[in-house]
Design an enzyme around this catalytic site. Structure first.
Site, PDB file in Angstrom:
ATOM      1  N   CYS A  82       5.786  -2.495  -4.384  1.00 36.65           N
ATOM      2  CA  CYS A  82       7.003  -2.202  -3.583  1.00 36.65           C
ATOM      3  C   CYS A  82       6.860  -2.763  -2.174  1.00 36.65           C
ATOM      4  O   CYS A  82       7.278  -2.127  -1.187  1.00 36.65           O
ATOM      5  CB  CYS A  82       7.308  -0.712  -3.529  1.00 36.65           C
ATOM      6  SG  CYS A  82       7.619   0.006  -5.116  1.00 36.65           S
TER       7      CYS A  82
ATOM      8  N   ASP B 205       5.664   5.356   8.925  1.00 36.46           N
ATOM      9  CA  ASP B 205       5.577   5.666   7.501  1.00 36.46           C
ATOM     10  C   ASP B 205       4.120   6.069   7.234  1.00 36.46           C
ATOM     11  O   ASP B 205       3.226   5.221   7.185  1.00 36.46           O
ATOM     12  CB  ASP B 205       5.983   4.424   6.695  1.00 36.46           C
ATOM     13  CG  ASP B 205       5.738   4.592   5.202  1.00 36.46           C
ATOM     14  OD1 ASP B 205       5.088   5.575   4.793  1.00 36.46           O
ATOM     15  OD2 ASP B 205       6.184   3.716   4.433  1.00 36.46           O
TER      16      ASP B 205
ATOM     17  N   HIS C  76       6.520  -1.143   3.139  1.00 41.25           N
ATOM     18  CA  HIS C  76       6.957  -0.744   1.795  1.00 41.25           C
ATOM     19  C   HIS C  76       8.481  -0.847   1.770  1.00 41.25           C
ATOM     20  O   HIS C  76       9.138  -0.669   2.803  1.00 41.25           O
ATOM     21  CB  HIS C  76       6.510   0.713   1.583  1.00 41.25           C
ATOM     22  CG  HIS C  76       6.717   1.259   0.211  1.00 41.25           C
ATOM     23  ND1 HIS C  76       7.952   1.664  -0.248  1.00 41.25           N
ATOM     24  CD2 HIS C  76       5.847   1.502  -0.802  1.00 41.25           C
ATOM     25  CE1 HIS C  76       7.827   2.134  -1.481  1.00 41.25           C
ATOM     26  NE2 HIS C  76       6.557   2.035  -1.845  1.00 41.25           N
TER      27      HIS C  76
ATOM     28  N   LYS D  56       1.124  12.367  -2.865  1.00 40.71           N
ATOM     29  CA  LYS D  56      -0.003  11.464  -2.568  1.00 40.71           C
ATOM     30  C   LYS D  56      -1.139  12.213  -1.892  1.00 40.71           C
ATOM     31  O   LYS D  56      -2.142  11.633  -1.499  1.00 40.71           O
ATOM     32  CB  LYS D  56       0.472  10.308  -1.689  1.00 40.71           C
ATOM     33  CG  LYS D  56       1.490   9.393  -2.379  1.00 40.71           C
ATOM     34  CD  LYS D  56       1.834   8.230  -1.495  1.00 40.71           C
ATOM     35  CE  LYS D  56       3.100   7.527  -1.920  1.00 40.71           C
ATOM     36  NZ  LYS D  56       2.948   6.667  -3.081  1.00 40.71           N
TER      37      LYS D  56
ATOM     38  N   GLN E 108       0.566   6.645   3.255  1.00 35.16           N
ATOM     39  CA  GLN E 108      -0.811   6.309   2.851  1.00 35.16           C
ATOM     40  C   GLN E 108      -1.844   6.721   3.901  1.00 35.16           C
ATOM     41  O   GLN E 108      -3.021   6.382   3.763  1.00 35.16           O
ATOM     42  CB  GLN E 108      -0.936   4.798   2.590  1.00 35.16           C
ATOM     43  CG  GLN E 108      -0.035   4.269   1.495  1.00 35.16           C
ATOM     44  CD  GLN E 108      -0.408   4.783   0.109  1.00 35.16           C
ATOM     45  OE1 GLN E 108      -1.502   5.308  -0.108  1.00 35.16           O
ATOM     46  NE2 GLN E 108       0.497   4.658  -0.837  1.00 35.16           N
TER      47      GLN E 108
HETATM   48  N1  PMP Z   1       5.675   4.185   1.951  1.00 31.35           N
HETATM   49  C1  PMP Z   1       4.477   3.859   1.477  1.00 31.35           C
HETATM   50  C2  PMP Z   1       3.490   3.188   2.363  1.00 31.35           C
HETATM   51  C3  PMP Z   1       4.133   4.160   0.159  1.00 31.35           C
HETATM   52  O1  PMP Z   1       2.933   3.814  -0.316  1.00 31.35           O
HETATM   53  C4  PMP Z   1       5.080   4.808  -0.648  1.00 31.35           C
HETATM   54  C5  PMP Z   1       4.756   5.138  -2.097  1.00 31.35           C
HETATM   55  N2  PMP Z   1       4.171   4.092  -2.810  1.00 31.35           N
HETATM   56  C6  PMP Z   1       6.320   5.135  -0.094  1.00 31.35           C
HETATM   57  C7  PMP Z   1       6.584   4.814   1.202  1.00 31.35           C
HETATM   58  C8  PMP Z   1       7.355   5.856  -0.887  1.00 31.35           C
HETATM   59  O2  PMP Z   1       6.921   7.134  -1.175  1.00 31.35           O
HETATM   60  P1  PMP Z   1       7.767   8.074  -2.170  1.00 31.35           P
HETATM   61  O3  PMP Z   1       7.987   7.258  -3.404  1.00 31.35           O
HETATM   62  O4  PMP Z   1       6.891   9.263  -2.382  1.00 31.35           O
HETATM   63  O5  PMP Z   1       9.042   8.393  -1.464  1.00 31.35           O
END
Ligand code: PMP
Length: 443
Positions: free
Chosen positions: A400, A236, A159, A262, A239
């Site tokens: 993203c 990270d 991401h 999430k 998910q």
């Molecule tokens: N890493 C991953 C794998 C994500 O799916 C996301 C959110 N789509 C993020 C980081 C960023 O998370 P946040 O916007 O809550 O900081």
């Protein structure tokens, strides 16, 4: 007075270490009455008032959990109660309301510790989300340890939140970014990873479950290999934490980042797990109130970790709401959630595969909660718009994660991301909706 408050916080945080052991050990320590042995997921769905509504004349099918999950009434009620009756600033008031708010806010740290099985409460740093957690490590750990020519290994499926902060610190320190390629089936090329590792590697930062493909990465193996070269590892977990039991001592990673919104919690709150040996050495990332020990114009000294990283008035309500979300998930059981979602995602995969023209992006052996697909003849945003007309919420775009979409040579995908409150009927509605969308196009 300052000493009293710091002492109070120090003792609130410092406890006996909690040693290894699996997540199942944690559940076995819970009172039996709080564990639902045979989970009725249809009943659980009723805990989410938001799901009981019509969108564009159709009952809502919410399949955008990867972007943000929905909140059960219990968590919303906890937030409401705090705002109505308990609000005060934390860590600095001597009055009863402030102390109560502080206790509730600090309780979250203890709950998160148990939830991900870290050793100490003070290994849990409050942030505003996964993005903030990764920026903290990149800036603080990076400025302490990275120098010209050092290497940071990322993967091609990251991401943007796990790419850009490393690029920024690499530019400042002269470190270099290396990238683990992804195979055609959407899995990491582990042989390529092994050949990238060297004494120059200072950090390996990889995603646990890919938000774009659904791939579950072998993070324990990735961590062990990095440690052979003395590199630190950040996972990270945005998910993964909402979908499966996570045990940071078992993975043995140095850092683990995730977001409350999430995992049935509120927005604006996140967690950074960091091994105590790292956090104790790392410099603060932001300055301000709460993160200091003494301040003068000549010299300022800093608070202990994790408070050193938590400058200013924090998102108190969101932190307290997150404890309620952890309670809620723990009561259902993350193992039960993982099993239920596995069954659902497999059903979804099989049903979607039958649709003519639909092509999955990534067919990994281990997949969690995400079904990402394209039609060569129809743009993903058209599919998403037409699904919405049928009350079906999915995400379309690059999620993203532009580098991995580029790897598969597609500008966008349609992504259905599941949660434990989704049903087979939701999948059937998705299949019907896709056929409806397809009917607008001739090919
Ligand atoms: N890493 C991953 C794998 C994500 O799916 C996301 C959110 N789509 C993020 C980081 C960023 O998370 P946040 O916007 O809550 O900081």
């Amino acid at each position: 007075m300052t000493v009293l408050i710091i002492n109070y916080l120090y003792h609130a945080l410092f406890e006996q270490p909690h040693r290894g052991g699996s997540i199942s050990n944690i559940y076995s320590q819970m009172p039996q009455s709080s564990i639902i042995s045979k989970v009725d997921f249809d009943k659980i769905r009723k805990d989410f008032p938001v799901l009981d509504q019509k969108v564009n004349g159709h009952p809502l099918v919410y399949l955008d959990n990867g972007a943000s999950s929905q909140m059960p009434a219990k968590v919303a009620d906890r937030l409401d109660h705090y705002h109505r009756y308990e609000h005060a600033n934390v860590h600095r008031g001597i009055h009863t309301l402030s102390q109560k708010a502080t206790d509730a806010y600090e309780e979250t740290r203890r709950k998160i510790r148990g939830f991900i099985n870290s050793r100490y409460n003070e290994e849990i740093v409050y942030t505003t989300g996964t993005t903030d957690s990764i920026n903290l490590v990149a800036n603080s750990f990076g400025s302490l340890h990275f120098k010209e020519g050092d290497e940071i290994i990322l993967s091609q499926m990251e991401h943007h939140a796990n790419i850009v902060p490393w690029q920024m610190i690499a530019e400042k320190t002269g470190a270099v970014i290396r990238v683990i390629p992804v195979l055609d089936n959407g899995e990491l090329d582990m042989e390529a990873y092994k050949s990238l590792l060297s004494k120059k590697t200072k950090m390996v930062a990889v995603i646990h479950v890919s938000n774009a493909l659904g791939t579950v990465n072998p993070v324990k193996e990735i961590t062990a290999l990095a440690h052979e070269f003395g590199a630190a590892v950040l996972i990270d977990g945005a998910q993964s934490v909402p979908h499966q039991p996570v045990d940071v001592q078992d993975i043995d990673c140095d850092f683990y980042a995730f977001s409350a919104h999430k995992m049935c919690g509120p927005t604006g709150f996140g967690i950074l797990y960091g091994k105590k040996e790292h956090l104790d050495q790392m410099p603060p990332y932001r300055g301000g109130g709460d993160m200091i020990d003494k301040v003068s114009f000549e010299e300022t000294t800093y608070n202990v970790a994790p408070l050193r990283f938590e400058a200013g008035t924090p998102p108190i309500a969101a932190g307290i709401g997150t404890a309620a979300a952890v309670d809620y998930l723990t009561q259902i059981g993350m193992k039960n959630i993982a099993e239920h979602e596995q069954e659902l995602v497999q059903y979804g995969y099989e049903q979607l595969k039958k649709i003519e023209g639909l092509r999955f992006i990534g067919e990994p052996e281990h997949r969690a909660s995400v079904l990402s697909f394209v039609f060569d003849e129809i743009h993903a945003s058209d599919i998403g718009t037409l699904l919405d007309k049928r009350g079906i919420a999915v995400r379309t775009g690059h999620h993203c994660a532009q580098p991995i979409l580029r790897r598969f040579d597609v500008p966008a995908t349609t992504r259905a991301s599941l949660s434990f409150y989704n049903t087979r009927e939701d999948i059937d509605r998705l299949v019907d909706g896709i056929e409806y969308a397809k009917s607008f196009f001739e090919f």
